[in-house]
Design an enzyme around this catalytic site. Structure first.
Site, PDB file in Angstrom:
ATOM      1  N   HIS A 120       0.820  -1.218   0.000  1.00 19.77           N
ATOM      2  CA  HIS A 120       0.000   0.000   0.000  1.00 19.77           C
ATOM      3  C   HIS A 120       0.852   1.266   0.000  1.00 19.77           C
ATOM      4  CE1 HIS A 120       0.480  -0.305   4.490  1.00 19.77           C
ATOM      5  NE2 HIS A 120       0.459   1.007   4.411  1.00 19.77           N
ATOM      6  N   ASP A 150       0.312  -7.567   1.192  1.00 24.03           N
ATOM      7  CA  ASP A 150       0.722  -6.197   1.490  1.00 24.03           C
ATOM      8  C   ASP A 150       2.244  -6.094   1.595  1.00 24.03           C
ATOM      9  OD1 ASP A 150       0.237  -3.495   1.844  1.00 24.03           O
ATOM     10  OD2 ASP A 150       0.182  -3.647   4.031  1.00 24.03           O
ATOM     11  N   GLY A 224       2.821   6.515   9.320  1.00 24.42           N
ATOM     12  CA  GLY A 224       3.924   6.642   8.379  1.00 24.42           C
ATOM     13  C   GLY A 224       4.993   5.583   8.545  1.00 24.42           C
ATOM     14  N   ASN A 225       4.835   4.729   9.573  1.00 25.74           N
ATOM     15  CA  ASN A 225       5.816   3.675   9.808  1.00 25.74           C
ATOM     16  C   ASN A 225       5.549   2.417   8.997  1.00 25.74           C
ATOM     17  OD1 ASN A 225       7.375   5.098  11.560  1.00 25.74           O
ATOM     18  ND2 ASN A 225       6.979   3.859  13.354  1.00 25.74           N
ATOM     19  N   SER A 226       4.531   2.424   8.159  1.00 24.67           N
ATOM     20  CA  SER A 226       4.241   1.257   7.333  1.00 24.67           C
ATOM     21  C   SER A 226       5.466   0.877   6.516  1.00 24.67           C
ATOM     22  CB  SER A 226       3.075   1.542   6.386  1.00 24.67           C
ATOM     23  OG  SER A 226       1.873   1.689   7.103  1.00 24.67           O
ATOM     24  N   GLY A 283      -5.778 -26.175  -3.503  1.00 30.85           N
ATOM     25  CA  GLY A 283      -6.920 -26.756  -4.206  1.00 30.85           C
ATOM     26  C   GLY A 283      -7.961 -27.312  -3.272  1.00 30.85           C
TER      27      GLY A 283
END
Length: 478
Positions: A120, A150, A224-226, A283
């Site tokens: 992101h 992510d 903002g630490n992502s 599956g």
């Protein structure tokens, strides 16, 4: 799968300080030191005062700030903010390019410039700039990105001998371990927060999808630490910070980090040249074992995942698994949900063998199952309908295990699927992922059959579709 092993403490003073924080109280020792911190008791007040400073000094150069830019086409409509007319006039107005900026963090994984961050933050960026702790700046490009996990792997251009963090085997992480969350929020400088690992095997609770699987921490993760680092007291990376659950919207809440074992798979696949992330294909579909099922199966508590359905080409079906069987563990690690099953298979890695513990008819058995990608058999054989057809510009493909896996179709899906409905089909209400069962009463089994039926439909067009497991009929007057 082989992960880089943990390194020993690099600072006896740091180790002593951490031990003091855990083991000393105002009246003397409180508890025995944990097994992982077998070091001496601090010899002076100076050692206790050191805190995390030596660890932070060594780890922060490997945490970077990421500036990402994306140009998107938007329509400037006077009705954009109107709750009623915005939907009717969503295609009204002039199309103009608009620049979207995002800011986040990343972690350098190798001295030759491989960096991990969140999807992101950089997944759809057109331009990426990475700023190191020492203020050097580099352009970067995305090598591998996956929205479900992510995660994204970047490569810095024209670099060498960069500081980097080693990946720890995240399966060795225990609840209660001391951790630091490091990031570079909003470009104002790096921040460090401390806490403990407060939970493991947290699935479906943070950014991502049903494939999510997270380490939970109470270390504050600042906005903002992502994409920043979650490290242990040895300075090894145990996870990549991805999100926080907070009532206030601030950094006080429950933080989540993507385990280093999954990061390792992304790094390995990016080095191998993959441009999209591939997971082993099970599956199968299933659900967690509840109390009643546990009692009926002879289990002393609810554990494992019961198989609901299997595709005929599933590697599990080919190794004797059947609906009703219970999967208790993968490679010795217990599972309790489909998300954990997917995660355990993913970190085993493609091309390997996972040892799966099965409970069937009251008998437990360990079975080796190959980790394979979903087969492209039969071939998709894409076909785009011509302008002379009733629905021009529609892309049709054969359904195979890879298509089922990609579009999350039912395991029993067969026949022809709409990959792209086209302009006319979209207006008519068709969607990507719809399975065409019949056209004007003619059964559809190949894209060519569908194309032929759409060429001479007569005055009306009747489509029988399968969407989200439900059958629907759409009729149009031509």
């Amino acid at each position: 799968m082989t992960l880089i092993s943990r390194r020993p403490f690099r600072s006896s003073a740091l180790a002593s300080a951490l031990l003091a924080l855990l083991a000393l109280g105002p009246g003397g020792p409180l508890t025995a030191p944990p097994a992982m911190a077998q070091t001496r008791v601090p010899a002076s007040q100076a050692e206790i005062s050191l805190g995390f400073a030596p660890l932070v000094k060594e780890a922060t150069p490997a945490v970077v700030n990421i500036y990402a830019k994306r140009v998107v086409a938007t329509r400037q409509s006077p009705f954009a903010n109107d709750p009623i007319f915005s939907e009717f006039f969503k295609n009204f107005g002039q199309v103009r390019p608009q620049v979207q900026n995002s800011l986040g963090s990343g972690v350098i994984l190798s001295d030759d410039g491989y960096v991990v961050s969140n999807y992101h933050v950089v997944g759809q960026a057109d331009e990426i700039r990475v700023v190191l702790n020492d203020r050097r700046e580099f352009n970067a490009k995305v090598l591998l990105a996956d929205e479900n996990s992510d995660l994204a792997i970047l490569r810095l251009e024209g670099v060498k001998d960069l500081p980097h963090l080693s990946l720890r085997d995240s399966d060795s992480v225990e609840v209660g371990e001391l951790v630091l969350a490091i990031g570079n929020p909003f470009g104002v400088g790096q921040t460090v927060s401390s806490g403990i690992v407060s939970g493991l095997a947290r699935s479906g609770t943070a950014t991502g999808s049903e494939r999510g699987y997270f380490i939970q921490t109470d270390a504050p993760i600042n906005p903002g630490n992502s994409g920043g680092a979650l490290i242990d007291v040895n300075g090894d990376l145990i996870g990549v910070n991805t999100s926080i659950l907070s009532r206030s919207g601030g950094s006080n809440g429950i933080g989540f980090a993507i385990p280093a074992a999954l990061v390792r798979q992304f790094l390995d696949q990016s080095r191998a040249g993959n441009d999209h992330f591939e997971r082993p294909w099970a599956g199968m579909s299933g659900h967690p074992v509840d109390l009643d099922m546990a009692e009926a199966s002879g289990l002393d508590r609810p554990e494992g995942m019961v198989i609901d359905a299997l595709h005929a080409e599933s590697p599990f079906a080919n190794n004797g698994f059947k609906p009703g069987d219970i999967i208790l563990a993968v490679d010795g690690k217990p599972i309790s949900s489909p998300a954990e099953m997917v995660y355990r298979m993913t970190v085993t890695g493609l091309g390997g063998q996972a040892v799966v513990t099965r409970l069937s008819g009251g008998t437990r058995k360990d079975i080796s199952v190959p980790m394979i990608v979903a087969p492209e058999d039969p071939a998709r054989d894409p076909l785009k309908t011509g302008e002379e057809t009733a629905v021009p510009g529609m892309t049709l493909i054969n359904i195979n295990p890879a298509v089922i896996n990609e579009f999350q179709l039912q395991l029993s899906a067969r026949g022809v699927m709409i990959e792209e409905p086209g302009r006319i089909g979209q207006r008519a209400g068709l969607r990507a992922g719809d399975t065409i069962l019949s056209i004007n009463g003619t059964d559809i089994d190949t894209p060519q059959t569908a194309d032929a039926a759409l060429r001479n439909p007569g005055r009306t067009l009747e489509l029988s579709l399968l969407r989200d497991g439900k059958t629907a009929t759409m009729r149009f007057r031509l």
